[in-house]
Design an enzyme around this catalytic site. Sequence first.
Site, PDB file in Angstrom:
ATOM      1  N   LYS A 150       0.831  -1.205   0.000  1.00 39.31           N
ATOM      2  CA  LYS A 150       0.000   0.000   0.000  1.00 39.31           C
ATOM      3  C   LYS A 150       0.865   1.254   0.000  1.00 39.31           C
ATOM      4  O   LYS A 150       0.705   2.136  -0.849  1.00 39.31           O
ATOM      5  CB  LYS A 150      -0.912  -0.003   1.226  1.00 39.31           C
ATOM      6  CG  LYS A 150      -1.877   1.151   1.241  1.00 39.31           C
ATOM      7  CD  LYS A 150      -2.837   1.055   2.403  1.00 39.31           C
ATOM      8  CE  LYS A 150      -3.807  -0.082   2.212  1.00 39.31           C
ATOM      9  NZ  LYS A 150      -4.276  -0.690   3.432  1.00 39.31           N
TER      10      LYS A 150
ATOM     11  N   ARG B  33      -3.840   2.796   8.341  1.00 37.80           N
ATOM     12  CA  ARG B  33      -4.094   1.491   7.692  1.00 37.80           C
ATOM     13  C   ARG B  33      -2.856   0.619   7.690  1.00 37.80           C
ATOM     14  O   ARG B  33      -1.734   1.120   7.633  1.00 37.80           O
ATOM     15  CB  ARG B  33      -4.486   1.692   6.223  1.00 37.80           C
ATOM     16  CG  ARG B  33      -5.757   2.449   6.011  1.00 37.80           C
ATOM     17  CD  ARG B  33      -5.866   2.800   4.527  1.00 37.80           C
ATOM     18  NE  ARG B  33      -6.890   3.783   4.291  1.00 37.80           N
ATOM     19  CZ  ARG B  33      -8.113   3.496   3.867  1.00 37.80           C
ATOM     20  NH1 ARG B  33      -8.460   2.260   3.633  1.00 37.80           N
ATOM     21  NH2 ARG B  33      -8.996   4.452   3.665  1.00 37.80           N
TER      22      ARG B  33
ATOM     23  N   GLY C 143      -8.184  -7.563   4.330  1.00 41.42           N
ATOM     24  CA  GLY C 143      -9.077  -7.635   5.488  1.00 41.42           C
ATOM     25  C   GLY C 143      -8.499  -8.327   6.704  1.00 41.42           C
ATOM     26  O   GLY C 143      -9.178  -8.459   7.713  1.00 41.42           O
TER      27      GLY C 143
ATOM     28  N   MET D 222      -5.811  -7.481   8.574  1.00 43.31           N
ATOM     29  CA  MET D 222      -5.306  -6.601   9.639  1.00 43.31           C
ATOM     30  C   MET D 222      -6.259  -5.417   9.814  1.00 43.31           C
ATOM     31  O   MET D 222      -7.279  -5.348   9.154  1.00 43.31           O
ATOM     32  CB  MET D 222      -3.888  -6.166   9.296  1.00 43.31           C
ATOM     33  CG  MET D 222      -2.903  -7.306   9.405  1.00 43.31           C
ATOM     34  SD  MET D 222      -1.248  -6.783   9.003  1.00 43.31           S
ATOM     35  CE  MET D 222      -1.307  -6.635   7.255  1.00 43.31           C
TER      36      MET D 222
ATOM     37  N   ARG E 280      -3.662  -1.909  -6.066  1.00 40.72           N
ATOM     38  CA  ARG E 280      -2.843  -3.119  -5.902  1.00 40.72           C
ATOM     39  C   ARG E 280      -3.218  -4.094  -7.014  1.00 40.72           C
ATOM     40  O   ARG E 280      -4.283  -3.972  -7.625  1.00 40.72           O
ATOM     41  CB  ARG E 280      -3.084  -3.766  -4.534  1.00 40.72           C
ATOM     42  CG  ARG E 280      -4.514  -4.147  -4.300  1.00 40.72           C
ATOM     43  CD  ARG E 280      -4.719  -4.658  -2.887  1.00 40.72           C
ATOM     44  NE  ARG E 280      -6.132  -4.842  -2.615  1.00 40.72           N
ATOM     45  CZ  ARG E 280      -6.665  -4.935  -1.408  1.00 40.72           C
ATOM     46  NH1 ARG E 280      -5.893  -4.839  -0.348  1.00 40.72           N
ATOM     47  NH2 ARG E 280      -7.947  -5.116  -1.213  1.00 40.72           N
TER      48      ARG E 280
ATOM     49  N   HIS F 183     -16.244  -8.798   1.198  1.00 41.96           N
ATOM     50  CA  HIS F 183     -15.190  -9.640   1.769  1.00 41.96           C
ATOM     51  C   HIS F 183     -15.311 -11.067   1.238  1.00 41.96           C
ATOM     52  O   HIS F 183     -14.335 -11.672   0.779  1.00 41.96           O
ATOM     53  CB  HIS F 183     -15.302  -9.613   3.293  1.00 41.96           C
ATOM     54  CG  HIS F 183     -14.331 -10.523   3.971  1.00 41.96           C
ATOM     55  ND1 HIS F 183     -14.645 -11.824   4.298  1.00 41.96           N
ATOM     56  CD2 HIS F 183     -13.046 -10.335   4.326  1.00 41.96           C
ATOM     57  CE1 HIS F 183     -13.595 -12.393   4.859  1.00 41.96           C
ATOM     58  NE2 HIS F 183     -12.607 -11.512   4.898  1.00 41.96           N
TER      59      HIS F 183
ATOM     60  N   SER G 233      13.867 -43.773 -13.293  1.00 40.56           N
ATOM     61  CA  SER G 233      12.734 -42.932 -12.909  1.00 40.56           C
ATOM     62  C   SER G 233      12.722 -42.879 -11.376  1.00 40.56           C
ATOM     63  O   SER G 233      12.645 -43.927 -10.720  1.00 40.56           O
ATOM     64  CB  SER G 233      11.433 -43.527 -13.439  1.00 40.56           C
ATOM     65  OG  SER G 233      10.366 -42.721 -13.014  1.00 40.56           O
TER      66      SER G 233
ATOM     67  N   ASP H 180       8.775 -43.861  -2.388  1.00 44.86           N
ATOM     68  CA  ASP H 180       9.541 -44.842  -1.618  1.00 44.86           C
ATOM     69  C   ASP H 180      10.895 -44.270  -1.204  1.00 44.86           C
ATOM     70  O   ASP H 180      11.391 -44.564  -0.108  1.00 44.86           O
ATOM     71  CB  ASP H 180       9.742 -46.121  -2.439  1.00 44.86           C
ATOM     72  CG  ASP H 180       8.571 -47.069  -2.244  1.00 44.86           C
ATOM     73  OD1 ASP H 180       8.219 -47.328  -1.082  1.00 44.86           O
ATOM     74  OD2 ASP H 180       7.993 -47.521  -3.243  1.00 44.86           O
TER      75      ASP H 180
ATOM     76  N   CYS I  29       8.659 -40.166 -11.067  1.00 47.05           N
ATOM     77  CA  CYS I  29       7.251 -40.557 -11.127  1.00 47.05           C
ATOM     78  C   CYS I  29       6.618 -40.626  -9.735  1.00 47.05           C
ATOM     79  O   CYS I  29       5.475 -41.035  -9.590  1.00 47.05           O
ATOM     80  CB  CYS I  29       7.071 -41.867 -11.877  1.00 47.05           C
ATOM     81  SG  CYS I  29       7.912 -43.239 -11.089  1.00 47.05           S
TER      82      CYS I  29
ATOM     83  N   TYR J 258      12.312 -35.454 -17.713  1.00 41.49           N
ATOM     84  CA  TYR J 258      10.854 -35.312 -17.642  1.00 41.49           C
ATOM     85  C   TYR J 258      10.367 -35.515 -16.207  1.00 41.49           C
ATOM     86  O   TYR J 258      11.091 -36.065 -15.365  1.00 41.49           O
ATOM     87  CB  TYR J 258      10.144 -36.310 -18.582  1.00 41.49           C
ATOM     88  CG  TYR J 258      10.244 -37.748 -18.151  1.00 41.49           C
ATOM     89  CD1 TYR J 258       9.327 -38.300 -17.260  1.00 41.49           C
ATOM     90  CD2 TYR J 258      11.266 -38.561 -18.633  1.00 41.49           C
ATOM     91  CE1 TYR J 258       9.432 -39.613 -16.844  1.00 41.49           C
ATOM     92  CE2 TYR J 258      11.374 -39.884 -18.225  1.00 41.49           C
ATOM     93  CZ  TYR J 258      10.457 -40.404 -17.327  1.00 41.49           C
ATOM     94  OH  TYR J 258      10.556 -41.703 -16.908  1.00 41.49           O
TER      95      TYR J 258
HETATM   96  C1  PEP Z   1       7.309 -44.227  -5.756  1.00 41.76           C
HETATM   97  O1  PEP Z   1       7.696 -44.971  -4.876  1.00 41.76           O
HETATM   98  O2  PEP Z   1       7.622 -43.020  -5.810  1.00 41.76           O
HETATM   99  C2  PEP Z   1       6.412 -44.720  -6.807  1.00 41.76           C
HETATM  100  C3  PEP Z   1       6.044 -43.959  -7.801  1.00 41.76           C
HETATM  101  O3  PEP Z   1       5.928 -45.966  -6.651  1.00 41.76           O
HETATM  102  P1  PEP Z   1       4.689 -46.352  -5.723  1.00 41.76           P
HETATM  103  O4  PEP Z   1       4.095 -45.084  -5.230  1.00 41.76           O
HETATM  104  O5  PEP Z   1       3.777 -47.124  -6.571  1.00 41.76           O
HETATM  105  O6  PEP Z   1       5.360 -47.149  -4.676  1.00 41.76           O
HETATM  106 MG    MG Z   2       7.512 -47.088  -5.169  1.00 39.66          MG
END
Ligand code: PEP
Ligand code: MG
Length: 921
Positions: A29, A100, A109, A111, A373, A491, A799, A804, A866, A886
């Site tokens: 502000k 303010r 809102g 404060m 703002r 609000h 991957s 885990d 993954c 990826y």
């Molecule tokens: C993991 O362990 O990150 C994974 C993708 O396998 P899951 O969750 O199936 O054990």
């Molecule tokens: Mg796993």
Amino acid sequence: MTNQTQTIFTFGNKLAEGNASMKELLGGKGANLCEMNLIGIPVPPGFTITTDMCRLYHSSGENQVLEFMFNDLFKAMQFIEEQTGTKFGDATNPCLVSVRSGSRVSMPGMMDTVLNLGLNEKSVQGLIDKTGNARFAWDSYRRFIQMYAAVVMGVKAATDQDEDPFENIIQEAKKAKGIKQDNDFTAQDLKEITARFKEIVKKESGKDFPSDPWEQLGGAVIAVFNSWMNDRAVYYRELNHIPHHWGTAVTVQAMVFGNMGDHSATGVAFTRDAGTGENLFNGEYLINAQGEDVVAGIRTPRQITIEGSKRWAALCGVTEERRSEEFPSLEETMPDLFRQLAEAGAILESHFRDMQDIEFTIQEGKLWILQTRNGKRTGAAMVKMAVDMQQENLIGQQDAIMRIDPNRLDELLHPIFDPSAALKCRELGQGLPASPGAASGRMVFSAADAQNWTADGEQVILVRTETSPEDLKGMVVAEGILTARGGMTSHAAVVARGMGKCCVAGAEAVKIDYKTRTALFGGEILQEGDWISLDGSTGRIYKGKIKTTEAELSIDFDRLMLMADLHARMQVRTNADTPQDVQTAKRFGARGIGLCRTEHMFFEDGKITAMREMILAENEDGRRKALARLLPMQRRDFESIFSTMDGLPVTIRLLDPPLHEFVPHEDSSQKRLADQMGISQKTVREKIDSLHEFNPMLGHRGCRLGNTYPEITEMQTRAILEAALNLKKECIISRPEIMIPLTGTVEEMEFQKQIIEAAAQAVFDDYNDRIDYLVGTMIEVPRAALTADKIAESAEFFSFGTNDLTQMTYGYSRDDAGKFLPLYLEKGILKHDPFQILDQEGVGQLVNIAVKKGLSSRKNLKIGICGEHGGEPASVEFCHNAGLHYVSCSPYRVPIARLAAAQASIKQKRAETEMLEKLQI
Ligand code: PEP
Ligand code: MG
């Protein structure tokens, strides 16, 4: 801090000691008020006390901070007096100010604010003499007492269910006089109300209301500092990951009055539509009112543009004749001032290069801008505005991408009401479409009830006459919010949009009775706990629960995603194992499948029986028989996935979970299975008991299964490659990547790879044809990460299974962490849940080591992730910096990951450019 530290920055009359880049010190502000002065926007003069002073107050206390800045405060007040030609506390020409809060990022809102400060029995007379308007002067004084008493002296309703002692006096006075609106009070009425307010203050606080303006000012400044630590502000910061040590600045500004009569007004304007993102100037105003009236939803405001006003009338079923007479727009009532406001809006938007949320006041025909703002907006509006502004050349592509909060894309992907289901439900009424989305839940009437019901696993809609910052916790847990009063800038509307939560506001026909916990919709009374549904895009309210359906993605969304892909280095794949998930992920732009968990396929009807027979078989022969029945079913699944992905890579993980997860544990199911298999229930039970493990997550699972029962790996390899070869005959390209789970040593990997290669050769011989495929592994055991160079000699891709990997790095069981994680987070032992946000310090180190070692032994090693972290923006950025190719995540998170990947690239490029520039200097 030294005596030289500047504690206060002034602004006014086109001059300012600060500018827009000083948000850390002056808050959003204060910094923007300075900037507006510099670019010639009409702003009442004032000054900002720095966030340093807030920190000093919280570390050293009131006396210390007031002493430290006293001289500066005195001079700064003199500055306002000079600029306005008034005198603080004067009996003839009083200087009145607002006080303010304003932190680095807006916390709407959360404060406190005090208006009309400087009024007392003497100066109120001065104000009457000066303006010739006794009604206005007494109205300002009673408002000041009401606000100051609540904010500084703690005199207010104890809970949101209790009655406000000041509001009670107003309601009693209205009843006694037989009037409906606050505006109908006379000067004498307001004078009497003011006296009664003071009595309340004395009774409730045991102190007289302060008449010394300096005492008032000191009290208000300290109260604003204190409001940085009030419950709702702390909660808001936690919700939005805003650090507690930032502190708030305090802006003191000459008052301008929207309540000086019919040529005065106050309102809020947005340079674009915060709900849809359309490039439409819009907003709301009230004639003869002060700013809080608009935001608090006490009176339902009018629209500033004719177009907005007509839209509003159509929604509320108001005829054009009535609209133009009773609810005319600012464009109609004050056309010149409207034009000035629209011009100021255009200047501010192009200056700040973003949609502006502007507070304005018109005092007797003169326009003042009190604040600007970057406006809060819905997810859909966020996307539309960024794409439009890029096309208008207001911002570049990189800025458009960086402006999107990836997590909020979620809102656009969420389901909407199925139109045919909605048609069958009874419509209860209509309010304003304050924040889009579709929500069904049980009605509750307070934030506390919302929390209690949701703690019991219920979905709720929070129904309030109007919301206030006290309702925040209830709004967070509710599916949607319905208010009976307030407009598009109330609000409820602003906060719901900021949260991406569905909200219908200002449904005037709804009458709420907090005492009986009921709401009257037209002729129908509904009780607490009854189901209602809200459509935040149309403002419709329905009785009951309504089915939802997939939302349509906008062209702007597609444009944004294409832009993101142009800037991202990493690709985004998906974790999917059903045809429906695969379709959804493809629609959201997944460039392949990064994890197909084959075990999920075994739970379907038909397959589970064969699977159980395989598990319970006496010997390899019995297992092979059951696997032969599974083979065609698995093959069909893979054919469907490969053909949907049509030439994009598909990573299929071999069987991973411990086998006990597939067998029945109840008596009746075990009996059924025994009958199906033609063996005794006792044999079934004994076999199932033998599968029991003390630590199944660390037990007989992952590649340990495939290595002890190679026939499972053989069958799965065969199903994958036969599916690919069958499709090849139809000219459909498949790119299978066979992934081995839970590898810990290169020998485990190599053993599996040999089984796969032998099975593949057998398939190629049968088909007299072949297909390219890769064999790789998940990196989810710390040992695999540490010996990644060895493993990469055998694996063609990695991957990271960070679910885990997190489990084994922390030693926290994925299945049991829920028992202590919430407490760890609450106590700050952990900053984040490491299963949601990748722990860069520990698990991240293993990732970095594995990437480095893996690439050192195989240059073209393909590397992805993954685990659940693959769709979480901060973790995606980490993966980019770690050099992954990826990320793979669940279908609905694919757009989030695409955007986060682009943002990570842009951030890196910007950092490199900055570094180069520094080096050149
Ligand atoms: C993991 O362990 O990150 C994974 C993708 O396998 P899951 O969750 O199936 O054990
Ligand atoms: Mg796993």
